[in-house]
Motif scaffolding. Sequence first.
Motif, PDB file in Angstrom:
ATOM      1  N   SER A  10      26.421  56.004  76.064  1.00 16.49           N
ATOM      2  CA  SER A  10      25.458  57.093  76.215  1.00 16.49           C
ATOM      3  C   SER A  10      24.189  56.609  76.888  1.00 16.49           C
ATOM      4  O   SER A  10      23.956  55.401  77.019  1.00 16.49           O
ATOM      5  CB  SER A  10      25.105  57.687  74.841  1.00 16.49           C
ATOM      6  N   ILE A  11      23.396  57.558  77.321  1.00 13.10           N
ATOM      7  CA  ILE A  11      22.011  57.288  77.687  1.00 13.10           C
ATOM      8  C   ILE A  11      21.180  57.713  76.495  1.00 13.10           C
ATOM      9  O   ILE A  11      21.163  58.876  76.116  1.00 13.10           O
ATOM     10  CB  ILE A  11      21.583  58.061  78.945  1.00 13.10           C
ATOM     11  N   ASP A  12      20.553  56.735  75.846  1.00 10.47           N
ATOM     12  CA  ASP A  12      19.741  57.013  74.659  1.00 10.47           C
ATOM     13  C   ASP A  12      18.290  57.226  75.070  1.00 10.47           C
ATOM     14  O   ASP A  12      17.734  56.422  75.826  1.00 10.47           O
ATOM     15  CB  ASP A  12      19.827  55.855  73.675  1.00 10.47           C
ATOM     16  N   SER A  13      17.707  58.281  74.563  1.00 10.36           N
ATOM     17  CA  SER A  13      16.358  58.656  74.984  1.00 10.36           C
ATOM     18  C   SER A  13      15.410  58.751  73.805  1.00 10.36           C
ATOM     19  O   SER A  13      15.724  59.375  72.791  1.00 10.36           O
ATOM     20  CB  SER A  13      16.385  60.015  75.703  1.00 10.36           C
ATOM     21  N   TYR A  14      14.260  58.111  73.956  1.00  8.39           N
ATOM     22  CA  TYR A  14      13.121  58.383  73.091  1.00  8.39           C
ATOM     23  C   TYR A  14      12.413  59.596  73.668  1.00  8.39           C
ATOM     24  O   TYR A  14      11.988  59.591  74.823  1.00  8.39           O
ATOM     25  CB  TYR A  14      12.137  57.216  73.103  1.00  8.39           C
ATOM     26  N   LYS A  32      11.661  58.092  77.388  1.00  6.71           N
ATOM     27  CA  LYS A  32      12.104  56.791  77.866  1.00  6.71           C
ATOM     28  C   LYS A  32      13.601  56.691  77.614  1.00  6.71           C
ATOM     29  O   LYS A  32      14.077  57.074  76.541  1.00  6.71           O
ATOM     30  CB  LYS A  32      11.370  55.658  77.143  1.00  6.71           C
ATOM     31  N   GLU A  33      14.340  56.147  78.588  1.00  2.00           N
ATOM     32  CA  GLU A  33      15.797  56.117  78.503  1.00  2.00           C
ATOM     33  C   GLU A  33      16.317  54.676  78.468  1.00  2.00           C
ATOM     34  O   GLU A  33      15.789  53.788  79.145  1.00  2.00           O
ATOM     35  CB  GLU A  33      16.406  56.869  79.677  1.00  2.00           C
ATOM     36  N   TYR A  34      17.404  54.494  77.672  1.00  5.22           N
ATOM     37  CA  TYR A  34      17.985  53.172  77.485  1.00  5.22           C
ATOM     38  C   TYR A  34      19.519  53.293  77.467  1.00  5.22           C
ATOM     39  O   TYR A  34      20.057  54.334  77.102  1.00  5.22           O
ATOM     40  CB  TYR A  34      17.537  52.569  76.152  1.00  5.22           C
ATOM     41  N   PRO A  35      20.240  52.216  77.826  1.00  2.00           N
ATOM     42  CA  PRO A  35      21.699  52.234  77.678  1.00  2.00           C
ATOM     43  C   PRO A  35      22.063  52.270  76.200  1.00  2.00           C
ATOM     44  O   PRO A  35      21.500  51.517  75.397  1.00  2.00           O
ATOM     45  CB  PRO A  35      22.139  50.921  78.338  1.00  2.00           C
ATOM     46  N   GLY A  36      22.993  53.162  75.829  1.00  5.61           N
ATOM     47  CA  GLY A  36      23.285  53.352  74.414  1.00  5.61           C
ATOM     48  C   GLY A  36      24.765  53.418  74.088  1.00  5.61           C
ATOM     49  O   GLY A  36      25.644  53.280  74.941  1.00  5.61           O
ATOM     50  N   SER A  63      25.839  59.072  85.139  1.00  5.57           N
ATOM     51  CA  SER A  63      25.311  58.527  83.883  1.00  5.57           C
ATOM     52  C   SER A  63      25.939  57.171  83.585  1.00  5.57           C
ATOM     53  O   SER A  63      25.250  56.215  83.193  1.00  5.57           O
ATOM     54  CB  SER A  63      25.581  59.483  82.722  1.00  5.57           C
ATOM     55  N   GLY A  64      27.237  57.078  83.782  1.00 10.05           N
ATOM     56  CA  GLY A  64      27.931  55.820  83.556  1.00 10.05           C
ATOM     57  C   GLY A  64      27.453  54.726  84.490  1.00 10.05           C
ATOM     58  O   GLY A  64      27.283  53.567  84.085  1.00 10.05           O
ATOM     59  N   GLU A  65      27.223  55.079  85.762  1.00  9.91           N
ATOM     60  CA  GLU A  65      26.717  54.099  86.719  1.00  9.91           C
ATOM     61  C   GLU A  65      25.344  53.590  86.302  1.00  9.91           C
ATOM     62  O   GLU A  65      25.041  52.396  86.424  1.00  9.91           O
ATOM     63  CB  GLU A  65      26.664  54.713  88.126  1.00  9.91           C
ATOM     64  N   ASP A  85      33.498  63.160  84.642  1.00 13.89           N
ATOM     65  CA  ASP A  85      32.435  63.773  83.829  1.00 13.89           C
ATOM     66  C   ASP A  85      31.421  62.724  83.381  1.00 13.89           C
ATOM     67  O   ASP A  85      31.769  61.568  83.128  1.00 13.89           O
ATOM     68  CB  ASP A  85      33.035  64.453  82.590  1.00 13.89           C
ATOM     69  N   ASN A  86      30.175  63.139  83.263  1.00 16.91           N
ATOM     70  CA  ASN A  86      29.108  62.227  82.871  1.00 16.91           C
ATOM     71  C   ASN A  86      29.248  61.763  81.425  1.00 16.91           C
ATOM     72  O   ASN A  86      29.752  62.494  80.570  1.00 16.91           O
ATOM     73  CB  ASN A  86      27.747  62.901  83.036  1.00 16.91           C
ATOM     74  N   ASN A  87      28.779  60.540  81.169  1.00 17.69           N
ATOM     75  CA  ASN A  87      28.623  60.094  79.789  1.00 17.69           C
ATOM     76  C   ASN A  87      27.561  60.942  79.104  1.00 17.69           C
ATOM     77  O   ASN A  87      26.733  61.584  79.747  1.00 17.69           O
ATOM     78  CB  ASN A  87      28.211  58.615  79.732  1.00 17.69           C
ATOM     79  N   ARG A  88      27.582  60.918  77.781  1.00 20.55           N
ATOM     80  CA  ARG A  88      26.691  61.749  76.982  1.00 20.55           C
ATOM     81  C   ARG A  88      25.252  61.231  76.990  1.00 20.55           C
ATOM     82  O   ARG A  88      24.983  60.089  77.371  1.00 20.55           O
ATOM     83  CB  ARG A  88      27.196  61.795  75.530  1.00 20.55           C
ATOM     84  N   LYS A  89      24.353  62.089  76.516  1.00 20.78           N
ATOM     85  CA  LYS A  89      22.979  61.707  76.243  1.00 20.78           C
ATOM     86  C   LYS A  89      22.702  61.892  74.757  1.00 20.78           C
ATOM     87  O   LYS A  89      23.211  62.831  74.139  1.00 20.78           O
ATOM     88  CB  LYS A  89      21.991  62.544  77.067  1.00 20.78           C
ATOM     89  N   CYS A  90      21.915  60.983  74.215  1.00 21.09           N
ATOM     90  CA  CYS A  90      21.536  61.054  72.804  1.00 21.09           C
ATOM     91  C   CYS A  90      20.019  60.935  72.708  1.00 21.09           C
ATOM     92  O   CYS A  90      19.427  60.055  73.331  1.00 21.09           O
ATOM     93  CB  CYS A  90      22.198  59.926  72.010  1.00 21.09           C
TER      94      CYS A  90
END
Length: 308
Positions: A10-14, A32-36, A63-65, A85-90
């Motif tokens: 996922s892309i993890d976001s604060y 702010k976004e981080y690999p998750g 998103s995966g890239e 399809d894109n990876n998820r966001k959290c």
Amino acid sequence: MILSLCPNPSIDSYAWLNKLIPGESNRITNIKEYPGGKATHIALALAELGSESMLYAFWGGSSGEWIKKQCLKKGVYTNGVNLLDNNRKCYTFLSDNKSFNNTEILEPGPSLTKKNWEDFKLGYIRLIEHTTILCMAGSWPKGVSSNTYAKLIQIGKSFGKRTILDCTGKQLHNALEVGFFGLHLNEHEAKSLCGSTSMEDLLQTLSGRVELVALTRGSKGLELFYKGKLIVANVKIEGMVSPVGSGDCLTAGIAYAVDKSFSPSKIAAYGVACGAANCLNEDLGMLKFEDVNRLLPQVEVKEITYEQ
């Protein structure tokens, strides 16, 4: 090399919010976004500790890239299967309002086809001979059976590889049917599994199926059972920034120490130091090597008498 399997990165976001009013527009003031993904955090922590670390995952769209590029910047090799399809966001929401501060909202992620799974399995088999330990963690996207982790563990066992697992629900129950090396779970997950948060009750449920059991109790620390020894470990920290991802970093510390053939007490100390180090870092699910080294001598470790 330690191989971390992340089925659902996922892309993890604060995301900073001043207020959250149901039924109205709520504006995020900063992000702010981080690999998750749980195993992503494990792989990143292992690389920071100095291990040769590879992350094996399903990589979805742009998103995966982005996730792969961020991991490579931090010394984590990546491999796996590409999806359209894109990876998820959290999202982790941060606010001065304590009622929803550190609230998480998680997207489900892409769906998988039978071919996606077969490609993933074949790629995994090609990598196994180059690994020392397998770390598997987190949820699966839609489209796979509830015994998918069990299948991957069985393949690993056929190559003589040890697996450390962190998951819940049917995937965990089915994995326990085949047995594996190490399990990390928290008190809530322990109660769901055996109806109790007692380590003794948990060990009775897991008897003969898991060699190493790591039960985390939040600020109360870790209980670790390995090689017939029950170890309690904890460390006090000041200036905690965020606990998100600390369990994953703890798993990484345990995997690192097991890979080095450390004693049960030292394995517990590394797990606790890594979990605590994550709490001191603003970056989601990440730790700093210097924090781990500073905390290690401060970890209080005690062996508890346990009669099997």
